[in-house]
Design a protein around this motif. Sequence first.
Motif, PDB file in Angstrom:
ATOM      1  N   TYR A  24       9.520   4.016 -10.752  1.00 40.01           N
ATOM      2  CA  TYR A  24       9.784   3.026  -9.476  1.00 40.01           C
ATOM      3  C   TYR A  24       8.656   1.892  -9.789  1.00 40.01           C
ATOM      4  N   ALA A  25       7.610   2.058 -10.407  1.00 45.09           N
ATOM      5  CA  ALA A  25       6.696   0.988 -10.865  1.00 45.09           C
ATOM      6  C   ALA A  25       7.263  -0.287 -11.585  1.00 45.09           C
ATOM      7  N   LYS A  26       8.293   0.394 -12.575  1.00 43.16           N
ATOM      8  CA  LYS A  26       9.072  -0.537 -13.544  1.00 43.16           C
ATOM      9  C   LYS A  26       9.952  -1.178 -12.880  1.00 43.16           C
ATOM     10  N   LEU A  27      10.449  -0.674 -12.005  1.00 46.20           N
ATOM     11  CA  LEU A  27      11.843  -1.197 -11.115  1.00 46.20           C
ATOM     12  C   LEU A  27      11.258  -2.229  -9.989  1.00 46.20           C
ATOM     13  N   LEU A  64      19.177   1.552 -19.489  1.00 47.15           N
ATOM     14  CA  LEU A  64      18.612   3.057 -19.418  1.00 47.15           C
ATOM     15  C   LEU A  64      17.633   2.946 -20.637  1.00 47.15           C
ATOM     16  N   GLY A  65      18.242   2.411 -22.091  1.00 42.04           N
ATOM     17  CA  GLY A  65      17.422   2.618 -22.995  1.00 42.04           C
ATOM     18  C   GLY A  65      16.083   1.771 -23.102  1.00 42.04           C
ATOM     19  N   GLN A  66      16.257   0.369 -22.578  1.00 36.94           N
ATOM     20  CA  GLN A  66      15.125  -0.554 -22.582  1.00 36.94           C
ATOM     21  C   GLN A  66      13.991   0.321 -21.429  1.00 36.94           C
ATOM     22  N   ASP A 105      12.242   2.652 -23.496  1.00 37.33           N
ATOM     23  CA  ASP A 105      11.381   2.163 -24.366  1.00 37.33           C
ATOM     24  C   ASP A 105      10.015   1.932 -23.652  1.00 37.33           C
ATOM     25  N   LEU A 106      10.151   1.067 -22.507  1.00 33.93           N
ATOM     26  CA  LEU A 106       8.951   0.521 -21.955  1.00 33.93           C
ATOM     27  C   LEU A 106       8.195   1.631 -21.437  1.00 33.93           C
ATOM     28  N   LEU A 107       8.626   2.704 -21.032  1.00 34.83           N
ATOM     29  CA  LEU A 107       7.871   3.826 -20.509  1.00 34.83           C
ATOM     30  C   LEU A 107       7.301   4.644 -21.643  1.00 34.83           C
ATOM     31  N   GLY A 108       7.745   4.534 -22.897  1.00 35.87           N
ATOM     32  CA  GLY A 108       7.341   5.316 -23.815  1.00 35.87           C
ATOM     33  C   GLY A 108       7.726   6.679 -23.810  1.00 35.87           C
ATOM     34  N   GLU A 109       8.946   7.044 -23.472  1.00 39.79           N
ATOM     35  CA  GLU A 109       9.474   8.268 -23.170  1.00 39.79           C
ATOM     36  C   GLU A 109      11.061   8.554 -23.903  1.00 39.79           C
ATOM     37  N   GLU A 110      11.235   9.614 -24.274  1.00 36.87           N
ATOM     38  CA  GLU A 110      12.864   9.953 -24.897  1.00 36.87           C
ATOM     39  C   GLU A 110      13.783   9.307 -23.723  1.00 36.87           C
ATOM     40  N   LYS A 111      14.798   8.796 -24.385  1.00 36.48           N
ATOM     41  CA  LYS A 111      15.951   8.519 -23.486  1.00 36.48           C
ATOM     42  C   LYS A 111      16.395   9.413 -22.457  1.00 36.48           C
TER      43      LYS A 111
END
Length: 649
Positions: A260-263, A270-272, A275-281
Amino acid sequence: MLPNVAIGIISQINWGDPFASRVGLLDLAFSELSNRQADTKAMVIAGGLISWRYHKALYQRLKDDDERQEYCSRIADELSRVIPHVENGKVYVMTSPSSNLDGPIGELVAILLSDIRRDIRYYPQQCERIPFDGVTNPDRLAILVCSKTLFSSDYQSTPVDNVLKQELKRSSQKRAAFYAVAGLGVYVHKPPDTRPEYIGVPALHRLQMVTTENQVGMVLLDVTDETIVPTMVSFKDQISKERSYVSIPTGLPPLSRSIYAKLKEGSYPLGQLADLLGEEKETVLETVQALTQRQWHRYPQIRLDVSSRRVDFEPRWLQYQLKYPGIPSDSKPTTFVVLACLHAGSKELEYDFVLERLVQTIISTNADALAAVGDLIQGLKHDLEHRGEVVEGMLYSDHEEMAAILLARVLAEVFRHRLEDALYRRVMGKKKRWTKPEVCSLLRSCLLPFYYAEGNHDQWVIDLGFRTLAHFSLKLHAELHTLVEQILVAHRMPCICKTAFAKILSEKIIATHPLGWRAQTPEGLKAGFAHPHKGSTKTKTARLEEVMSETLNDCNVVFVGNFHAAVATVMWNPEQGLRAGFQLSTMLNKTQFEENKTKKVFRNFGVIRVESKDGRIHRYSTRFVEGPRTTDAKQQKYLEDLKKRLGKY
C-alpha cells in the motif's frame, strides 16, 4: 462591495472514465463556490459533462435503441447523485458534440439529468447567455463551449482565440462584453480590444492526454453591475498528490502495508514492485492476489491488471471515494497594481488616468505593492520630437523628472489616505506629541512599496553617456520626501531626519533589472519583472509564456511589459505549483509607430491578487482597469502644473 452574483464555471468533468473523473474534484469546486460571499450563486458545467472517449466503445456495442436509452439513463442517474447542490442556487449544464468532450450522447444525458434534478437547467447551444438570477443584463456574459476537435498548440491563448474568433464570425447576435470559453483545459484572461474580454476555463479531471489541456481547476466570476472579475482556482496541487491522500488499512501484515505504501507513490509492474520491496515475485503476487479479494469502503482495493501485470489501486475507488483537502483557509492574499509603458513626456499620456484612476484603484483594492514594468519615459530617439509625439521643449532629464513627479504624487496620495485611515482606526488622531520612532513606524506601514524596471525607451540615454533613469531615481526620492513631509506637517506630526527618511524610502522604492529581476514578497512569493526588447506577436500569450518558461522560470509571479498588449495566464510545475503571469499594456492612448502598423492600442493597467501559503499559489484573480478619455482642458491644466514643477515656466 460584495458582488451581486458569484458564478462558478467548471468544464470537462469527463464523467464515466474512472482514470480521469473525480467526485472529490466536484466537491472541491462546489465548496469553493459555497464559500464565496455573494447575494446569489450559480454553477455552470460547460462542456465535458461525460467522456465520449470512454463511453464510445461501450455505447456502440449496444444495438437496440432501448438499451442505448437505458445506458444514458444510468449515466444521468449517476451524475444526479455525484453533482453537489448549490444552496439556494441552480446548476446550469451545457454540452459539446466534440469527440473530445460529450460526443453524440451528451445532449441526451444532460436532458435526462435535468429531468431528475429540479435544480439543474440544460442549455443546448454552444454559446449561451444564461439569465442568471441577480444579473441585470444577461447579454454581458456569454458561455462558449468548444464544439470541434482542435489540434494541440504551443501557446495557451491559441485555441481560445480560435474558438472565439469562429464564434464571433458565425454569430448574428450582438457581441457580449465578456466570454468564458470552455472545453479547452487552459486558463487565459484577455481584456477587451478589437474583440471582447474573454477567459479560458480549466479542466476538472485528472489530465491524461497530451494536448493543449494543462490546468485543473475552476473559474469563479464575481459579477457586479459594473464589472466581471475572474478568479482562477487551481486544484492541480491536489490532483498531483492524490495518492498521498489514500490511507493504509489498519491491521494488515507488514508486506501488505508495504505494498500500500509503495502504491501511494505510483502504480508498478508486478516484477518492479517485488524488486522495490526486496521480496520474491511469487511472494508479492500471492499477497497482491489476497489483497484484491479484500473489500473496504474507506480504503481502496488493490487491482492487478491481467494483461499488463500492473499493480494499482482500484480506479473506481479513486473516482468515487477519494477526498481531497480544500484550499488552505489561512492562505494569505497579495495584491499588486501594475502598469507598464508610462511614457512620461508623450502627448498621448493622460495625466488624470495616472493621478486619479490609478490612485483610486490602489486605495480601493488595498494593494500591497505598485510596480512599473519599464518604459517610464517616452524619450527622444527616432525623431519623436519632430514627429510631434512628445511635449515640446522637453529633454530626456525632463521626461525622467516628469515620470518621477507623477509617480511620487501617486505614492504620496496613497500614503495620505492610509495615514489618515490608520490615525482614525487606531484612535491616535487626538495624540498631541509624537515620537520619531512612532513616525518611522507609520511611514513604514503606510508607504506603498514601489518596484520599477528599466525599459528600452529608458535605456536610450546610454548612447549619450548617461545612466538609465538616474534623474528619475533622484527626483522620485526628493519629490516623495517633500510630499510626505507636507502631509506629516499637516497632521501635526514631527518630521524625521533625512538619513532615516532616506533609509525608509530605499526600502520602499526598489529598482529592478529590465531582463529578469526578482523580489521576495512578505508572503514568501518570488516576483519577477521583465521588459524584453522584442516585438509583439499575434499570439496573445507568446511573449508572456516565453518569459515565464525561460527568463523568469523560477518566479511565482511574473510581470511583463513592452508589447502594449495585455493578457494573463498561468503555468504549473511540481516544484513551484501554480505560477501566475501578467503582461501589461501601455498608459498611452496611441502611438504613431503602432498606428502605422495597423495596430490599435488599448490603454489599461492591471490588478492581480494571488492567494498563497508556503510559497504556493492557490487562487489567482485578475482585472484590467480602463478609463474614459479626459477633456483637453483638464489635460492642459495638468500639463501646465507639471511644467511649473519642472521649472519650464
